[in-house]
Design an enzyme around this catalytic site. Structure first.
Site, PDB file in Angstrom:
ATOM      1  N   CYS A 232      -3.362   0.212  -3.499  1.00  0.00           N
ATOM      2  CA  CYS A 232      -4.277   0.612  -2.116  1.00  0.00           C
ATOM      3  C   CYS A 232      -3.415   1.710  -1.435  1.00  0.00           C
ATOM      4  CB  CYS A 232      -4.365  -0.790  -1.093  1.00  0.00           C
ATOM      5  SG  CYS A 232      -2.671  -1.313  -0.817  1.00  0.00           S
TER       6      CYS A 232
ATOM      7  N   CYS B 185       0.873  -1.279  -0.044  1.00  0.00           N
ATOM      8  CA  CYS B 185       0.066   0.103  -0.072  1.00  0.00           C
ATOM      9  C   CYS B 185       0.841   1.266   0.106  1.00  0.00           C
ATOM     10  CB  CYS B 185      -0.998   0.026   1.209  1.00  0.00           C
ATOM     11  SG  CYS B 185      -2.349  -1.357   0.994  1.00  0.00           S
TER      12      CYS B 185
END
Ligand code: N1C
Length: 268
Positions: A169, A87
């Site tokens: 993400c 992420c």
């Protein structure tokens, strides 16, 4: 007889398509890049089977009509390589390939698609086969505009770009080109595929960087209409949008007054 027929087919089909032919030594390059990546660049992927990857890549397009590529053709290859970017580390780009790659080369923890295994393997390569032949076509391959858009190279990039975006993400970044008139282009892979495949449940912010070539006058910026389009699309998808220009105004002031040398030194 069979050999004769194949040789005849080959020479008569010399320049069948309008695009560049397959890259010479395609198979060897794929294998070498795969080993290089899985052993040196990302040793966590050391257990990937590069022979299998090379074979699945080849099987996706060999002996097939080079203008009838589908996502399904690449499914066996996709199964062997799943994208794994942490992420906050995804970097998209559009018309800024070199710059984005320089950026992730310095910021080693960041990833463009070419910093992932499949992007790394396929970067700048060309490939196509031919119906009824086990050979690759090194003479010519379909040009996406002049021949067909569903050629194996275009379908590949659309598919891996889609997966790359779906898997992103946290905060994601995009490097855009402020030296062209539409820094954001709805028809680019970024505008057509990646933007629409970000998952709002996982991605909370898209951070855009609009970079112009040093010394050139900027043609687009965060306040331009193309970036506004992007902002609108992103916000409608419930993702936060931020934008940063690298451009610092060193020209005349808004009222036309020229900055003094001292003012240009301090404000540029
Ligand atoms: O059409 P673009 O740029 O906006 O595509 C860039 C965008 C990036 O964020 C990547 O994740 O889409 C992904 N991508 C590649 O990584 C890639 N590597 C090589 C898309 N295309 C890629 N290529 C080839 O460059 C491919 O043949 C495609 O058609 C071009 C797109 O370049 P662009 O227009 O500058």
């Amino acid at each position: 007889v069979v050999v004769g027929v194949r040789m005849w087919r080959h020479s008569s089909e010399h320049m069948k398509w309008n695009g560049t032919g397959s890259t010479a030594h395609f198979q060897e390059i794929v294998l070498e890049r795969c080993y290089n990546y899985t052993q040196l660049v990302q040793p966590e992927l050391r257990d990937r089977d590069c022979q299998k990857i090379r074979e699945a890549f080849r099987n996706a397009f060999i002996s097939k009509d080079p203008c009838s590529a589908t996502e399904e053709d690449y499914h066996p290859l996709m199964k062997l390589v799943n994208p794994t970017v942490p992420c906050d580390k995804t970097v998209f780009w559009s018309k800024t390939k070199e710059l984005a790659h320089q950026y992730t080369k310095v910021q080693r923890e960041l990833f463009t698609l070419e910093d992932t295994l499949l992007g790394y393997i396929a970067d700048d390569l060309n490939w196509c086969g031919d119906t009824g032949s086990y050979e690759m076509n090194y003479q010519s391959c379909p040009h996406w505009k002049k021949d067909c858009s569903n050629n194996f190279v275009s379908v590949f990039w659309d598919l891996v770009s889609k997966r790359f975006a779906e898997n992103a993400c946290g905060v994601v970044q995009v490097v855009l080109n402020g030296s062209i008139s539409n820094a954001f282009d709805r028809k680019s892979t970024f505008g057509r595929v990646e933007v629409h495949n970000l998952n709002p449940m996982k991605v909370h912010t898209l951070q855009a960087w609009v970079i112009h070539d040093l010394g050139k006058f900027p043609s687009d910026s965060c306040s331009g209409s193309s970036i506004n389009d992007l902002k609108w699309i992103i916000m409608q998808r419930n993702i936060k949008f931020t934008c940063q220009d690298n451009y610092r105004d060193c020209g005349p002031f808004a009222d036309g007054r020229q900055p003094s040398p001292r003012e240009s030194m301090t404000s540029c």
